[in-house]
Design a protein around this motif. Sequence first.
Motif, PDB file in Angstrom:
ATOM      1  N   LEU A 294       0.836  -1.206   0.000  1.00 34.26           N
ATOM      2  CA  LEU A 294       0.000   0.000   0.000  1.00 34.26           C
ATOM      3  C   LEU A 294       0.873   1.258   0.000  1.00 34.26           C
ATOM      4  N   GLN A 295       2.027   1.192   0.669  1.00 35.63           N
ATOM      5  CA  GLN A 295       2.896   2.368   0.761  1.00 35.63           C
ATOM      6  C   GLN A 295       3.418   2.772  -0.619  1.00 35.63           C
ATOM      7  N   ARG A 296       3.795   1.785  -1.417  1.00 36.70           N
ATOM      8  CA  ARG A 296       4.259   2.087  -2.776  1.00 36.70           C
ATOM      9  C   ARG A 296       3.137   2.762  -3.571  1.00 36.70           C
ATOM     10  N   GLU A 297       1.945   2.173  -3.431  1.00 40.51           N
ATOM     11  CA  GLU A 297       0.812   2.719  -4.184  1.00 40.51           C
ATOM     12  C   GLU A 297       0.511   4.141  -3.712  1.00 40.51           C
ATOM     13  N   ARG A 298       0.656   4.366  -2.422  1.00 42.24           N
ATOM     14  CA  ARG A 298       0.389   5.685  -1.862  1.00 42.24           C
ATOM     15  C   ARG A 298       1.349   6.736  -2.431  1.00 42.24           C
ATOM     16  N   MET A 299       2.629   6.309  -2.639  1.00 50.58           N
ATOM     17  CA  MET A 299       3.616   7.239  -3.189  1.00 50.58           C
ATOM     18  C   MET A 299       3.203   7.699  -4.599  1.00 50.58           C
ATOM     19  N   VAL A 300       2.670   6.748  -5.368  1.00 51.58           N
ATOM     20  CA  VAL A 300       2.219   7.086  -6.724  1.00 51.58           C
ATOM     21  C   VAL A 300       1.034   8.053  -6.635  1.00 51.58           C
ATOM     22  N   ARG A 301       0.108   7.766  -5.706  1.00 54.51           N
ATOM     23  CA  ARG A 301      -1.077   8.639  -5.551  1.00 54.51           C
ATOM     24  C   ARG A 301      -0.679  10.058  -5.152  1.00 54.51           C
ATOM     25  N   LYS A 302       0.372  10.132  -4.317  1.00 53.22           N
ATOM     26  CA  LYS A 302       0.869  11.443  -3.882  1.00 53.22           C
ATOM     27  C   LYS A 302       1.246  12.288  -5.107  1.00 53.22           C
ATOM     28  N   ILE A 303       1.952  11.642  -6.027  1.00 55.92           N
ATOM     29  CA  ILE A 303       2.432  12.342  -7.222  1.00 55.92           C
ATOM     30  C   ILE A 303       1.250  12.690  -8.133  1.00 55.92           C
ATOM     31  N   VAL A 304       0.407  11.686  -8.368  1.00 58.14           N
ATOM     32  CA  VAL A 304      -0.721  11.892  -9.293  1.00 58.14           C
ATOM     33  C   VAL A 304      -1.674  12.956  -8.752  1.00 58.14           C
ATOM     34  N   SER A 305      -1.932  12.936  -7.449  1.00 59.32           N
ATOM     35  CA  SER A 305      -2.923  13.900  -6.952  1.00 59.32           C
ATOM     36  C   SER A 305      -2.384  15.331  -6.993  1.00 59.32           C
ATOM     37  N   SER A 306      -1.084  15.502  -7.034  1.00 60.83           N
ATOM     38  CA  SER A 306      -0.543  16.863  -7.174  1.00 60.83           C
ATOM     39  C   SER A 306      -0.460  17.292  -8.631  1.00 60.83           C
ATOM     40  N   LEU A 307       0.037  16.376  -9.469  1.00 63.64           N
ATOM     41  CA  LEU A 307       0.302  16.773 -10.861  1.00 63.64           C
ATOM     42  C   LEU A 307      -0.908  16.644 -11.777  1.00 63.64           C
ATOM     43  N   GLY A 308      -1.916  15.864 -11.345  1.00 64.62           N
ATOM     44  CA  GLY A 308      -3.089  15.657 -12.203  1.00 64.62           C
ATOM     45  C   GLY A 308      -2.740  14.721 -13.341  1.00 64.62           C
ATOM     46  N   ASP A 309      -3.240  15.043 -14.539  1.00 61.34           N
ATOM     47  CA  ASP A 309      -2.996  14.184 -15.693  1.00 61.34           C
ATOM     48  C   ASP A 309      -1.481  14.108 -15.965  1.00 61.34           C
ATOM     49  N   LEU A 310      -0.957  12.880 -16.004  1.00 62.32           N
ATOM     50  CA  LEU A 310       0.502  12.738 -16.155  1.00 62.32           C
ATOM     51  C   LEU A 310       0.961  12.660 -17.612  1.00 62.32           C
ATOM     52  N   LYS A 311      -0.017  12.650 -18.524  1.00 62.24           N
ATOM     53  CA  LYS A 311       0.349  12.484 -19.935  1.00 62.24           C
ATOM     54  C   LYS A 311       1.399  13.531 -20.331  1.00 62.24           C
ATOM     55  N   ASP A 312       2.546  13.026 -20.781  1.00 61.56           N
ATOM     56  CA  ASP A 312       3.680  13.859 -21.245  1.00 61.56           C
ATOM     57  C   ASP A 312       4.323  14.730 -20.156  1.00 61.56           C
ATOM     58  N   LYS A 313       3.934  14.530 -18.913  1.00 64.20           N
ATOM     59  CA  LYS A 313       4.633  15.245 -17.829  1.00 64.20           C
ATOM     60  C   LYS A 313       6.002  14.593 -17.648  1.00 64.20           C
TER      61      LYS A 313
END
Length: 434
Positions: A294-313
């Motif tokens: 869950l911790q690994r998944e949480r790290m990804v969510r942290k990034i996604v929830s700040s940056l929004g759509d990651l396409k080409d980021k």
Amino acid sequence: MHIGVIGTGYVGLVTGACFAEFGVYVTCVDKDQSKIESLKKGIVPFFEPGLESLVNKNLKNGRLRFSTDIADAVKDSLVIFIAVGTPPRGDGSADLSYVEEVARQIAKNMNGYKVIVTKSTVPVGTGERLKKIISEALNENHRFDIVSNPEFLREGSAIEDFMRPNRVVIGAESPEAIAIMRDLYRPLYLIETPFVITNIETAELIKYASNSFLAVKISFINEIANLCEKVGADVHVVAKAMGLDQRIGPKFLHPGPGYGGSCFPKDTLALIRLAEEHGEDLNIVKAAVKVNQLQRERMVRKIVSSLGDLKDKVIAILGLSFKPNTNDTRESPSIHIINELKKSGAVIRAYDPAAMNDMKVLFPDIIYAEDPYDACSGADALVIITEWNEFRNLELERIKSLMKDRYFFDLRNIYEPSKVKDLGFIYQSVGRKV
Ligand code: UDX
């Protein structure tokens, strides 16, 4: 004394080189011909601080030699260490086929009394099993004893851990084998290392229980870190104050993206499996494993929830190995995180001081940068996954000027939140108030 070490992976090579340094004559054996040829030239196939110079020193003084011939090593040696891999099977249990094959070969080549030691992490009951396998495979009737002598080496500080261990565990039945093992480890007696002498089953379980307990500690502090984020507490202060209680201790309370490596993920699963085979449910270890995922998944969510759509980021990743001072990427949290970011369309610019070649096998299609600054060039976000020393003092003004946006995810909490924030970054850590 002459000893043999079968398997020149991480554990075998460190064991062989360190015993040679203690003054013992060591033959290290591996079936991989090209590896043995390199080792004969003093080339170590992985990165471990201090190991290559120790290998070279002891090659030169003649106490360390390498061979592909197990017969050769068995005949010359009183003690033979089995240090081959015990990879996980699909169900999490340890695959003992390499260990068992080595035991058979040892049996076939015995020419007198031998002490046969398991150094690989093996499930409880393996000692007994090896006794049977060796007895059945013996050509002549030679005496032998089985010893369990688990390793507690941390990658990146393995030499230090071998030379100055917290304890040495020796599991054996025969007083003769125990005396020989004590003699082998005599240099550690001189520095008053505690020795735990016990039966084979207990020694085998000590290794799994120790590693699983450390995994539990890490998962525990990771959950507390997550709670800190919600209630506005600082996990470093919580961990520090907890650690001051001598019953708890300060080590392995560092939050982050979860544990990785060749031991904790494998050994926790193997212990759970072993317990199940005996009708026991290890609920706490199971929870540690789940929290780690869950911790690994949480790290990804942290990034996604700040940056929004990651396409080409563009995302700069600093640190690929599962921890600093190693090129080992096995079960590294970076693998899960990069995989998920890639799936969402992000462009990854990664840098690691030692692990990039290993990572290229898994991710041939991400960008591998020259240095941390090159990784950050044009990046929307910077993510630190491994706390290499060279990431601790980055020129943050320069990083800021190189980046396109200012997101900074410090998944190992190596920066002071307020300082990074004051420089203008949108900073997030694991469990610390900004
Ligand atoms: C471990 C054991 O420490 C060692 O005794 C055993 O023999 C082999 O397994 P190792 O896998 O080399 O050694 O690394 P270790 O330093 O224990 O770290 C394991 C993982 O836990 C790493 O991913 C590390 O980053 C993580 N970790 C460790 C934390 O996340 N927080 C901590 O506080 C400590």
